[in-house]
Design a protein around this motif. Structure first.
Motif, PDB file in Angstrom:
ATOM      1  N   THR A   1       0.861  -1.186   0.000  1.00  0.00           N
ATOM      2  CA  THR A   1       0.000   0.000   0.000  1.00  0.00           C
ATOM      3  C   THR A   1       0.893   1.230   0.000  1.00  0.00           C
ATOM      4  O   THR A   1       1.732   1.392   0.891  1.00  0.00           O
ATOM      5  CB  THR A   1      -0.912   0.004   1.261  1.00  0.00           C
ATOM      6  N   GLU A   2       0.720   2.058  -1.020  1.00  0.00           N
ATOM      7  CA  GLU A   2       1.517   3.278  -1.175  1.00  0.00           C
ATOM      8  C   GLU A   2       1.449   4.137   0.088  1.00  0.00           C
ATOM      9  O   GLU A   2       0.347   4.365   0.620  1.00  0.00           O
ATOM     10  CB  GLU A   2       0.946   4.055  -2.393  1.00  0.00           C
ATOM     11  N   GLY A   3       2.585   4.583   0.563  1.00  0.00           N
ATOM     12  CA  GLY A   3       2.624   5.509   1.708  1.00  0.00           C
ATOM     13  C   GLY A   3       2.434   4.840   3.063  1.00  0.00           C
ATOM     14  O   GLY A   3       2.349   5.537   4.074  1.00  0.00           O
ATOM     15  N   SER A   4       2.354   3.521   3.076  1.00  0.00           N
ATOM     16  CA  SER A   4       2.138   2.820   4.343  1.00  0.00           C
ATOM     17  C   SER A   4       3.454   2.625   5.093  1.00  0.00           C
ATOM     18  O   SER A   4       4.415   2.038   4.568  1.00  0.00           O
ATOM     19  CB  SER A   4       1.489   1.453   4.065  1.00  0.00           C
ATOM     20  N   TYR A   5       3.475   3.098   6.352  1.00  0.00           N
ATOM     21  CA  TYR A   5       4.671   2.926   7.191  1.00  0.00           C
ATOM     22  C   TYR A   5       4.885   1.438   7.488  1.00  0.00           C
ATOM     23  O   TYR A   5       6.017   0.954   7.551  1.00  0.00           O
ATOM     24  CB  TYR A   5       4.522   3.734   8.487  1.00  0.00           C
ATOM     25  N   THR A   6       3.769   0.705   7.649  1.00  0.00           N
ATOM     26  CA  THR A   6       3.848  -0.733   7.946  1.00  0.00           C
ATOM     27  C   THR A   6       4.534  -1.475   6.784  1.00  0.00           C
ATOM     28  O   THR A   6       5.399  -2.325   7.017  1.00  0.00           O
ATOM     29  CB  THR A   6       2.428  -1.296   8.199  1.00  0.00           C
ATOM     30  N   CYS A   7       4.138  -1.118   5.554  1.00  0.00           N
ATOM     31  CA  CYS A   7       4.764  -1.755   4.374  1.00  0.00           C
ATOM     32  C   CYS A   7       6.254  -1.432   4.335  1.00  0.00           C
ATOM     33  O   CYS A   7       7.079  -2.296   4.005  1.00  0.00           O
ATOM     34  CB  CYS A   7       4.091  -1.275   3.083  1.00  0.00           C
ATOM     35  N   TYR A   8       6.576  -0.173   4.705  1.00  0.00           N
ATOM     36  CA  TYR A   8       7.988   0.244   4.756  1.00  0.00           C
ATOM     37  C   TYR A   8       8.755  -0.652   5.736  1.00  0.00           C
ATOM     38  O   TYR A   8       9.858  -1.129   5.424  1.00  0.00           O
ATOM     39  CB  TYR A   8       8.037   1.722   5.145  1.00  0.00           C
ATOM     40  N   LEU A   9       8.159  -0.924   6.913  1.00  0.00           N
ATOM     41  CA  LEU A   9       8.830  -1.780   7.908  1.00  0.00           C
ATOM     42  C   LEU A   9       9.011  -3.207   7.378  1.00  0.00           C
ATOM     43  O   LEU A   9      10.080  -3.798   7.527  1.00  0.00           O
ATOM     44  CB  LEU A   9       8.025  -1.821   9.211  1.00  0.00           C
ATOM     45  N   PHE A  10       7.962  -3.753   6.738  1.00  0.00           N
ATOM     46  CA  PHE A  10       8.076  -5.115   6.191  1.00  0.00           C
ATOM     47  C   PHE A  10       9.142  -5.175   5.098  1.00  0.00           C
ATOM     48  O   PHE A  10       9.874  -6.159   4.992  1.00  0.00           O
ATOM     49  CB  PHE A  10       6.726  -5.596   5.651  1.00  0.00           C
ATOM     50  N   GLU A  11       9.224  -4.105   4.311  1.00  0.00           N
ATOM     51  CA  GLU A  11      10.236  -4.061   3.248  1.00  0.00           C
ATOM     52  C   GLU A  11      11.643  -4.080   3.839  1.00  0.00           C
ATOM     53  O   GLU A  11      12.538  -4.759   3.347  1.00  0.00           O
ATOM     54  CB  GLU A  11      10.054  -2.775   2.441  1.00  0.00           C
ATOM     55  N   LYS A  12      11.813  -3.321   4.926  1.00  0.00           N
ATOM     56  CA  LYS A  12      13.130  -3.227   5.585  1.00  0.00           C
ATOM     57  C   LYS A  12      13.514  -4.548   6.256  1.00  0.00           C
ATOM     58  O   LYS A  12      14.686  -4.895   6.340  1.00  0.00           O
ATOM     59  CB  LYS A  12      13.127  -2.110   6.620  1.00  0.00           C
ATOM     60  N   GLY A  13      12.492  -5.235   6.818  1.00  0.00           N
ATOM     61  CA  GLY A  13      12.745  -6.565   7.386  1.00  0.00           C
ATOM     62  C   GLY A  13      12.928  -6.615   8.893  1.00  0.00           C
ATOM     63  O   GLY A  13      12.818  -5.603   9.600  1.00  0.00           O
ATOM     64  N   LEU A  14      13.257  -7.826   9.367  1.00  0.00           N
ATOM     65  CA  LEU A  14      13.279  -8.131  10.803  1.00  0.00           C
ATOM     66  C   LEU A  14      14.193  -7.203  11.617  1.00  0.00           C
ATOM     67  O   LEU A  14      13.793  -6.711  12.672  1.00  0.00           O
ATOM     68  CB  LEU A  14      13.693  -9.597  11.026  1.00  0.00           C
TER      69      LEU A  14
END
Ligand SMILES: N=c1c2ncn([C@@H]3O[C@H](COP(=O)(O)OP(=O)(O)OP(=O)(O)O)[C@@H](O)[C@H]3O)c2ncn1[C@@H]1O[C@H](COP(=O)(O)O)[C@@H](O)[C@H]1O
Length: 108
Positions: free
Chosen positions: A20-33
C-alpha cells in the motif's frame, strides 16, 4: 482493548500481503526483521523514559507505539494474537492456583 488490537493485527496482516503506497507498515516489512526489532527496542526505551518522567500522557503514547511495533513483529514472525492470549491465560490460571494454595495455607 482486544477488539482494537485484533483490528490493528488484521490491518498489519493486510499490509504484509498487499503493498500500500505511503504505508509505514509496508515500509517496515520491506526493511525486514532487523529494522522491526530496532524499532521495538527504540519504542521500549521511549516507554521507559516517559515513565521515568512520570508523564502518563507521554507514556500512553509510547506504549501505543510499542504495541504497534510488537504487532508488526508478531505478523512478520507468524505469531498469532491467540498464541499470546493462550500464554497469558495459562499464567492467570497459575496465579489463580497460587491464590487457592495461599488460602489453603492460611486456613491450615
Ligand atoms: N498504529 C500505528 C502506528 N503507531 C506508530 N506508527 C508509526 O511509527 C513511526 C514511529 O515514529 P518514529 O519517529 O519512531 O519513526 P520514524 O522516524 O517515522 O521512522 P524510522 O525512520 O525510524 O523508521 C511513525 O511514523 C508512526 O506513524 C504507526 N503507524 C501505523 N499504525 C497503524 O497501522 C495501521 C496501518 O498504517 P499504515 O501502515 O500507515 O497504512 C493503521 O491502523 C495505523 O493506525
Amino acid at each position: 482493548m482486544l477488539d482494537t488490537w485484533q483490528e490493528l493485527y488484521k490491518t498489519v496482516q493486510n499490509r504484509k500481503e498487499t503493498y500500500t503506497e505511503g504505508s509505514y507498515t509496508c515500509y517496515l516489512f520491506e526493511k525486514g526483521l532487523d529494522k522491526i526489532l530496532k524499532k521495538c527496542g527504540e519504542e521500549c526505551s521511549e516507554v521507559i523514559i516517559a515513565a521515568k518522567n512520570h508523564s502518563n500522557s507521554e507514556t500512553v503514547l509510547e506504549i501505543s507505539d510499542l504495541l504497534y511495533h510488537l504487532t508488526v513483529l508478531m505478523v512478520n514472525e507468524g505469531i498469532s494474537l491467540e498464541e499470546v492470549q493462550a500464554e497469558l491465560d495459562k499464567r492467570s490460571e497459575k496465579t489463580g492456583n497460587l491464590k487457592i494454595f495461599h488460602q489453603v495455607d492460611k486456613n491450615s
